[in-house]
Motif scaffolding. Structure first.
Motif, PDB file in Angstrom:
ATOM      1  N   LEU A  45       0.826  -1.205   0.000  1.00 23.38           N
ATOM      2  CA  LEU A  45       0.000   0.000   0.000  1.00 23.38           C
ATOM      3  C   LEU A  45       0.861   1.256   0.000  1.00 23.38           C
ATOM      4  O   LEU A  45       0.543   2.242  -0.677  1.00 23.38           O
ATOM      5  CB  LEU A  45      -0.933  -0.001   1.213  1.00 23.38           C
ATOM      6  CG  LEU A  45      -2.054  -1.040   1.179  1.00 23.38           C
ATOM      7  CD1 LEU A  45      -2.772  -1.081   2.522  1.00 23.38           C
ATOM      8  CD2 LEU A  45      -3.041  -0.746   0.061  1.00 23.38           C
ATOM      9  N   MET A  49       0.838   4.117  -2.967  1.00 22.79           N
ATOM     10  CA  MET A  49       0.653   5.546  -2.725  1.00 22.79           C
ATOM     11  C   MET A  49       1.828   6.348  -3.265  1.00 22.79           C
ATOM     12  O   MET A  49       1.651   7.427  -3.850  1.00 22.79           O
ATOM     13  CB  MET A  49       0.467   5.806  -1.235  1.00 22.79           C
ATOM     14  CG  MET A  49      -0.878   5.355  -0.691  1.00 22.79           C
ATOM     15  SD  MET A  49      -2.275   6.333  -1.338  1.00 22.79           S
ATOM     16  CE  MET A  49      -1.977   7.943  -0.567  1.00 22.79           C
ATOM     17  N   ILE A 244     -10.161   4.891  -3.112  1.00 26.80           N
ATOM     18  CA  ILE A 244     -10.603   3.676  -2.415  1.00 26.80           C
ATOM     19  C   ILE A 244     -12.076   3.479  -2.739  1.00 26.80           C
ATOM     20  O   ILE A 244     -12.929   4.268  -2.322  1.00 26.80           O
ATOM     21  CB  ILE A 244     -10.405   3.744  -0.895  1.00 26.80           C
ATOM     22  CG1 ILE A 244      -8.983   4.168  -0.539  1.00 26.80           C
ATOM     23  CG2 ILE A 244     -10.719   2.384  -0.264  1.00 26.80           C
ATOM     24  CD1 ILE A 244      -8.749   4.300   0.971  1.00 26.80           C
ATOM     25  N   LEU A 269      -7.916   1.315  -5.254  1.00 27.89           N
ATOM     26  CA  LEU A 269      -7.974   0.198  -4.322  1.00 27.89           C
ATOM     27  C   LEU A 269      -9.440  -0.153  -4.100  1.00 27.89           C
ATOM     28  O   LEU A 269     -10.325   0.696  -4.250  1.00 27.89           O
ATOM     29  CB  LEU A 269      -7.348   0.569  -2.984  1.00 27.89           C
ATOM     30  CG  LEU A 269      -5.885   1.002  -2.977  1.00 27.89           C
ATOM     31  CD1 LEU A 269      -5.531   1.587  -1.610  1.00 27.89           C
ATOM     32  CD2 LEU A 269      -4.981  -0.166  -3.314  1.00 27.89           C
ATOM     33  N   VAL A 291      -8.690  -4.669   0.391  1.00 30.02           N
ATOM     34  CA  VAL A 291      -7.860  -4.433   1.570  1.00 30.02           C
ATOM     35  C   VAL A 291      -8.371  -5.237   2.764  1.00 30.02           C
ATOM     36  O   VAL A 291      -7.589  -5.830   3.508  1.00 30.02           O
ATOM     37  CB  VAL A 291      -7.825  -2.923   1.903  1.00 30.02           C
ATOM     38  CG1 VAL A 291      -7.045  -2.665   3.185  1.00 30.02           C
ATOM     39  CG2 VAL A 291      -7.220  -2.136   0.736  1.00 30.02           C
ATOM     40  N   LEU A 311      -4.722   2.206   5.296  1.00 27.09           N
ATOM     41  CA  LEU A 311      -3.811   2.951   4.428  1.00 27.09           C
ATOM     42  C   LEU A 311      -3.006   3.967   5.231  1.00 27.09           C
ATOM     43  O   LEU A 311      -1.795   4.124   5.018  1.00 27.09           O
ATOM     44  CB  LEU A 311      -4.616   3.649   3.330  1.00 27.09           C
ATOM     45  CG  LEU A 311      -3.830   4.335   2.220  1.00 27.09           C
ATOM     46  CD1 LEU A 311      -2.953   3.340   1.467  1.00 27.09           C
ATOM     47  CD2 LEU A 311      -4.778   5.046   1.258  1.00 27.09           C
TER      48      LEU A 311
END
Length: 332
Positions: A45, A49, A244, A269, A291, A311
């Motif tokens: 993750l 990013m 997300i 995500l 996730v 995250l």
């Protein structure tokens, strides 16, 4: 960012991950006081990013959460046990701070807004004709794009709309095939008779709307909140903002973009695996791993907001841990 036609959507994959930033972030990960890879997906993750924010040490200074709400003509087929008035009532609850998404955004540090999309004018019943005209679809896409803050570091997306689990299943079946029954779930609580009505409605819609391009599928079978989610996803990509997505309905809303160009969801995500039975099948079709798997099926962006906390934890480890050199710890 404004869309002029549905046909130009597939050309929007014009922003790409920064591989140099990802490589620099990986070098940092491998220098931290831990065995390489020992934080598992937290490390992945952080690298995700870094690549999309274009920096080896990404931070979340502003997390934006948006819930889009719409109503659906397919409810005329008896696919939901609740009246469509509940959509507006839940929007009021979001605005008053009383819903699950409000609490999850507050505790995980996201600024929440709600965009209600012509709730007094549901889309058309897709068993009788297209749910939306091209103009209506474009208008909703542009409302979604306009809702995105270019200064956000991450965008959390959710939805609200009585009947939209039927919409999600219809989109997934149209885009990826298979038996309609494999995509259909209880949604807000359909009984066996309600599930049969859902399946029949979707089968009728698929029979009526055949051979369409992905964004035309969105217009024919989707809803305003689904189109708005697509617009927000594309606008976020333009600004290099990772997204997300929430559960089955939100993921299905973005699926026409993947069908148009699989790269269009590379910056997204999926926050959690919904308990709706079609979601695992959809994630496999999109080649996405969620996730979290918490057996949630509320919608509202709740699973995505919960994943935001993970995250944030990934970036705290990435940015806050000492390197072996800084800590005076032998690396070998």
């Amino acid at each position: 960012m404004e869309f002029q036609s549905l046909e130009d959507i597939a050309a929007r994959a014009d922003t790409h991950p920064d591989e140099a930033a990802r490589a620099a972030a990986l070098a940092r990960q491998n220098s931290l006081t831990k065995p390489p890879g020992s934080l598992g997906r937290l490390e992945e993750l952080a690298l995700f990013m870094a690549a999309w924010r274009g920096t080896a040490r990404p931070r979340i200074n502003r997390a934006q959460a948006v819930v889009f709400a719409g109503n659906h003509g397919i409810c005329a087929q008896g696919v939901n046990p609740y009246p469509q008035a509940v959509t507006a009532q839940m929007v009021a609850n979001f605005e008053a701070g009383g819903a699950s998404i409000n609490q999850l955004c507050r505790v995980n540090g996201a600024d929440l807004s709600v965009v209600a999309l012509d709730l007094d004018h549901p889309t058309a019943d897709f068993t009788q004709g297209p749910a939306m005209t091209g103009a209506e679809t474009l208008a909703a896409l542009n409302r979604g794009a306009a809702a995105v803050d270019p200064g956000a570091d991450v965008l959390v997306l959710g939805e609200m709309g009585i009947g939209n689990s039927t919409i999600a299943a219809a989109l997934a079946a149209a885009l990826f095939g298979g038996a309609v029954a494999d995509w259909v779930g209880p949604g807000t609580g359909s009984d066996p008779a309600g599930l049969r009505r859902k399946i029949a409605a979707i089968e009728a819609g698929l029979a009526r709307h055949r051979g369409l391009a992905p964004m035309q599928v969105l217009a024919a079978l989707g809803g305003r909140e689904q189109a708005a989610i697509c617009g927000a996803v594309l606008a976020a990509r333009r600004h290099r903002i990772p997204v997300i997505l929430d559960g089955f309905i939100c993921t299905a809303a973005a699926a026409p973009l993947h069908a148009a160009d699989p790269g269009l969801l590379d910056h997204c995500l999926v926050g959690h695996v919904s308990a709706e039975p079609g979601h695992r099948k959809l994630l496999a079709a999109l080649d996405k791993t969620a996730v979290l798997d918490f057996e949630m099926r509320l919608g509202e962006g709740s699973g995505a907001a919960l994943a935001l906390g993970i995250l944030r934890a990934a970036l705290e480890c990435h940015n806050g841990m000492a390197t072996f050199g800084e800590a005076g710890v032998s690396a070998a």
